[in-house]
Write a protein that holds these residues in place. Structure first.
Motif, short mmCIF file in Angstrom:
data_model
loop_
_atom_site.label_atom_id
_atom_site.label_comp_id
_atom_site.label_asym_id
_atom_site.label_seq_id
_atom_site.Cartn_x
_atom_site.Cartn_y
_atom_site.Cartn_z
N LEU A 4 0.86 -1.18 0.00
CA LEU A 4 0.00 0.00 0.00
C LEU A 4 0.90 1.23 0.00
O LEU A 4 1.77 1.35 0.86
CB LEU A 4 -0.92 0.02 1.22
CG LEU A 4 -1.83 -1.19 1.40
CD1 LEU A 4 -2.79 -0.96 2.57
CD2 LEU A 4 -2.60 -1.51 0.14
N GLU A 6 1.01 5.28 0.15
CA GLU A 6 0.29 6.49 0.49
C GLU A 6 0.96 7.71 -0.12
O GLU A 6 2.18 7.73 -0.31
CB GLU A 6 0.24 6.67 2.01
CG GLU A 6 -0.55 5.60 2.72
CD GLU A 6 0.11 5.13 3.98
OE1 GLU A 6 -0.58 4.53 4.82
OE2 GLU A 6 1.33 5.35 4.14
N CYS A 22 -4.21 6.30 -1.02
CA CYS A 22 -3.55 5.05 -0.67
C CYS A 22 -3.89 4.06 -1.77
O CYS A 22 -5.06 3.67 -1.92
CB CYS A 22 -4.04 4.55 0.68
SG CYS A 22 -3.42 2.92 1.14
N TRP A 36 -8.33 4.55 7.58
CA TRP A 36 -7.23 5.48 7.85
C TRP A 36 -7.02 5.54 9.36
O TRP A 36 -7.98 5.70 10.13
CB TRP A 36 -7.54 6.88 7.34
CG TRP A 36 -7.47 7.03 5.86
CD1 TRP A 36 -8.52 7.06 4.98
CD2 TRP A 36 -6.28 7.15 5.07
NE1 TRP A 36 -8.06 7.20 3.69
CE2 TRP A 36 -6.69 7.27 3.73
CE3 TRP A 36 -4.92 7.20 5.35
CZ2 TRP A 36 -5.79 7.41 2.69
CZ3 TRP A 36 -4.03 7.34 4.32
CH2 TRP A 36 -4.45 7.44 2.99
N THR A 77 -8.05 1.80 -4.47
CA THR A 77 -7.48 3.04 -3.92
C THR A 77 -8.43 3.65 -2.91
O THR A 77 -9.65 3.65 -3.09
CB THR A 77 -7.20 4.05 -5.05
OG1 THR A 77 -6.29 3.47 -5.98
CG2 THR A 77 -6.59 5.32 -4.50
N TYR A 94 -1.79 6.48 8.36
CA TYR A 94 -1.60 5.15 7.79
C TYR A 94 -2.91 4.65 7.19
O TYR A 94 -3.98 4.83 7.79
CB TYR A 94 -1.17 4.16 8.87
CG TYR A 94 0.11 4.48 9.56
CD1 TYR A 94 0.13 5.29 10.70
CD2 TYR A 94 1.32 3.96 9.10
CE1 TYR A 94 1.32 5.58 11.34
CE2 TYR A 94 2.52 4.25 9.74
CZ TYR A 94 2.51 5.06 10.86
OH TYR A 94 3.69 5.35 11.50
N CYS A 95 -2.82 3.97 6.07
CA CYS A 95 -3.99 3.30 5.52
C CYS A 95 -3.90 1.81 5.82
O CYS A 95 -2.81 1.26 6.04
CB CYS A 95 -4.13 3.55 4.03
SG CYS A 95 -2.75 2.96 3.03
N GLY A 106 -0.16 0.55 5.04
CA GLY A 106 0.75 1.41 4.32
C GLY A 106 1.91 1.82 5.21
O GLY A 106 1.92 1.54 6.42
N THR A 109 2.24 8.44 5.94
CA THR A 109 2.57 9.72 5.33
C THR A 109 2.38 10.82 6.37
O THR A 109 1.38 10.82 7.10
CB THR A 109 1.72 9.99 4.07
OG1 THR A 109 2.17 11.18 3.42
CG2 THR A 109 0.24 10.12 4.38
#
Length: 115
Positions: A4, A6, A22, A36, A77, A94-95, A106, A109
């Motif tokens: 994943l 991001e 993501c 998320w 996505t 984070y996803c 993920g 970010t």
């Protein structure tokens, strides 16, 4: 191997907006819930919002009315539209994609909101 990825984080002034994305690389099927999370410095990771395969969205009280989660199943996505950002929204976001096969995360970010 599924990853994943991001994107969309950055530095923004209070009151501003950001849109996080993501995307899954590799083949991934039957994603149930997309979520998320965020983790501020010195804090525990917390759930920000999630959206089910049927499109039902749920939000933490702290972001209701300001954040909007959405998903594009064809593209695997996930998105998070963040408006009216506050300094307390500063965190690594984070996803997470979940299914009967388990979950993928993920790498995170950074979102920084200056006052």
């Amino acid at each position: 191997q599924v990853q994943l990825v991001e994107s969309g984080g950055g530095l923004v002034q209070a009151g501003g907006s950001l849109r996080l994305s993501c995307a899954a690389s590799g083949s991934i099927f039957s994603i149930n819930t997309m979520s998320w999370y965020r983790q501020g410095s010195g804090k525990q990771r917390e759930l920000v919002a999630y959206i089910t395969s049927g499109g039902s969205a749920n939000y933490a009280d702290s972001v209701k009315g300001r954040f909007t989660i959405s998903r594009d199943n064809a593209k695997s996505t996930l998105y998070l539209e963040m408006n009216s950002l506050k300094p307390e929204d500063t965190a690594v976001y984070y996803c997470k994609f979940s299914g009967t096969w388990g979950a993928y995360w993920g790498q995170g970010t950074q979102v920084t909101v200056s006052s």
